[in-house]
Design an enzyme around this catalytic site. Structure first.
Site, short mmCIF file in Angstrom:
data_model
loop_
_atom_site.label_atom_id
_atom_site.label_comp_id
_atom_site.label_asym_id
_atom_site.label_seq_id
_atom_site.Cartn_x
_atom_site.Cartn_y
_atom_site.Cartn_z
N ASN A 1 0.81 -1.22 0.00
CA ASN A 1 0.00 0.00 0.00
C ASN A 1 0.85 1.27 0.00
OD1 ASN A 1 0.92 -0.24 2.61
ND2 ASN A 1 -1.10 -0.36 3.56
N ARG B 1 4.02 7.64 10.98
CA ARG B 1 3.61 7.19 12.30
C ARG B 1 3.46 8.41 13.20
NH1 ARG B 1 2.28 3.48 9.92
NH2 ARG B 1 2.69 1.25 10.24
N GLN C 1 -3.35 4.28 18.60
CA GLN C 1 -4.45 4.12 17.65
C GLN C 1 -5.35 2.99 18.14
OE1 GLN C 1 -2.53 5.90 13.58
NE2 GLN C 1 -2.73 3.70 13.69
N HIS D 1 -6.63 6.63 10.46
CA HIS D 1 -5.55 5.99 9.71
C HIS D 1 -6.14 5.20 8.55
CE1 HIS D 1 -1.43 3.72 10.02
NE2 HIS D 1 -1.67 4.20 8.82
#
Length: 399
Positions: free
Chosen positions: A147, A285, A314, A333
């Site tokens: 990705n 991040r 997260q 995210h």
């Protein structure tokens, strides 16, 4: 028989989709550097479907159960009595995604005496205590490159959204207004700006290539210098320090992995070297940045805008200050979990599992830790140590 625990995010609030906006997605077989996309023996899902949520199960259940394995899928990952913690005692493999990470701390790894492998469905394995995995001889793998281009597209989108003041302008339309002066009072062209990436690996280099047609001046910081031919092709300026890059760039994007050497690299001190009114985009991040220093820089005007989709922990607690700070363009995210990307990372997870169960080598591109040391791409991109400290704060998120 192996027990596989898979931690995925919840289904949509209106239920798992019965149909999709598009009937198909482009088929990607090879990445820009020549690496092939995942090549499992088969897949048991329709490309372009929602695989990253609980009902999607990464398309793994039929394959695993047909081979006699047990698959447990949950979104309950945080807190002392989470489903994840309940299942660790006899788990052989734990799979999760960076978007809804199962923080595999040293304590959790100690609770899992049968654990042999931790897999990231996506890229980025900082939610695992890599030092603990090294010490225990647990393999850590991720689906490198699956990705990367998805994230790079998100970076460019958020750069333009910040510089052009898109989100406030959109909100004026929703509110019924036609407040052109309000919209353009913070709107600029990106053309001619100096744009720099911290790290020019798969994502960072893709960002640079996508930006070239915008006629911007391109810069990069990376300990592994790009080939001279690439520097000439993109008219790149190479920097050897963060300060050198940030003092000349109007827009900075972070595209480096999180490990102890990069944790909080953007902080009160390093922000002082940024040009006043610079924009910062972070889809790498959240813990690369000091949370409160970012808020103060936006409030003071040192930063004109901050965008990204990565937080720490997260999911981010509802009182996380990045939700309410000024001039931000944050999203959950999502950059690397488009339906297109999910097709590739689900296939990559199956490829990793097929190799593991057949005792065949897992691709070097996918390996982070193996045999008690950093391995494969992990040896190139990470340092040993732990970046999961503070992850227990994820339990504060209330759905």
């Amino acid at each position: 028989m192996a027990k596989i625990v898979c931690v995925l995010y919840d289904d949509p609030v209106d239920g798992y989709p019965k149909s999709y906006a598009r009937d198909d997605i482009p088929k990607i077989t090879k990445y820009p550097d020549g690496q092939t996309a995942p090549t499992p023996s088969a897949i048991d899902f329709q490309p372009g479907s929602l695989l990253g949520s609980v009902s999607g199960e990464l398309g793994l259940r039929k394959y695993l159960e047909a081979a006699g394995h047990e698959l447990v899928v949950t979104s309950d990952k945080d807190g002392a009595n989470s489903k994840l913690d309940q299942e660790l005692h006899d788990a052989e493999i734990v799979i999760s995604q960076p978007f809804w990470p199962a923080y595999m701390t040293a304590e959790r790894i100690a609770k899992a005496p049968k654990l042999k492998m931790i897999v990231t469905a996506g890229i980025g394995s900082d939610h695992t205590d890599l030092q603990a995995a090294i010490d225990r001889g647990v393999t850590v793998a991720e689906v490198t490159y699956c990705n990367s281009n998805s994230v790079a597209e998100h970076v460019v989108m958020q750069m333009l959204a910040l510089v052009r003041n898109y989100i406030p302008s959109y909100n004026w339309v929703v509110k019924g207004g036609w407040n052109i002066a309000d919209c353009v009072a913070r709107s600029y062209d990106i053309e001619g700006m100096h744009v720099g990436t911290v790290a020019a690996g798969r994502i960072g280099l893709r960002v640079l290539r996508l930006l070239k047609p915008f006629d911007v001046q391109l810069h990069y910081l990376d300990r592994h210098r790009l080939p001279e031919a690439v520097e000439k092709e993109l008219n790149l300026t190479h920097h050897t320090s963060l300060e050198s890059l940030t003092k000349v760039c109007d827009v900075v994007t972070l595209n480096c992995p999180l490990h102890p050497e990069t944790e909080h690299m953007i902080n009160e001190t390093t922000l002082k070297s940024f040009k006043r009114g610079a924009y910062l985009v972070n889809t790498a991040r959240g813990k690369l940045c000091d949370r409160d220093a970012i808020v103060r820089a936006l409030e003071s005007g040192q930063l004109a805008g901050y965008a990204g989709d990565v937080w720490f922990p997260q999911p981010a607690p509802q009182d996380h200050p990045w939700r309410t700070m000024p001039y931000h363009g944050m999203t959950p995210h999502i950059s690397g979990t488009s339906l297109s990307a999910q097709t590739r990372y689900a296939a990559g997870v199956r490829e990793i599992l097929e190799c593991y169960f057949a005792s065949k080598p897992i691709r070097d591109e996918y390996l982070i830790v193996q045999g008690g040391k950093l391995a494969g791409v992990g040896a190139h991109s990470y340092s040993a140590g732990n970046a999961t400290g503070g992850s227990e704060e994820a339990a504060k998120f209330k759905r």
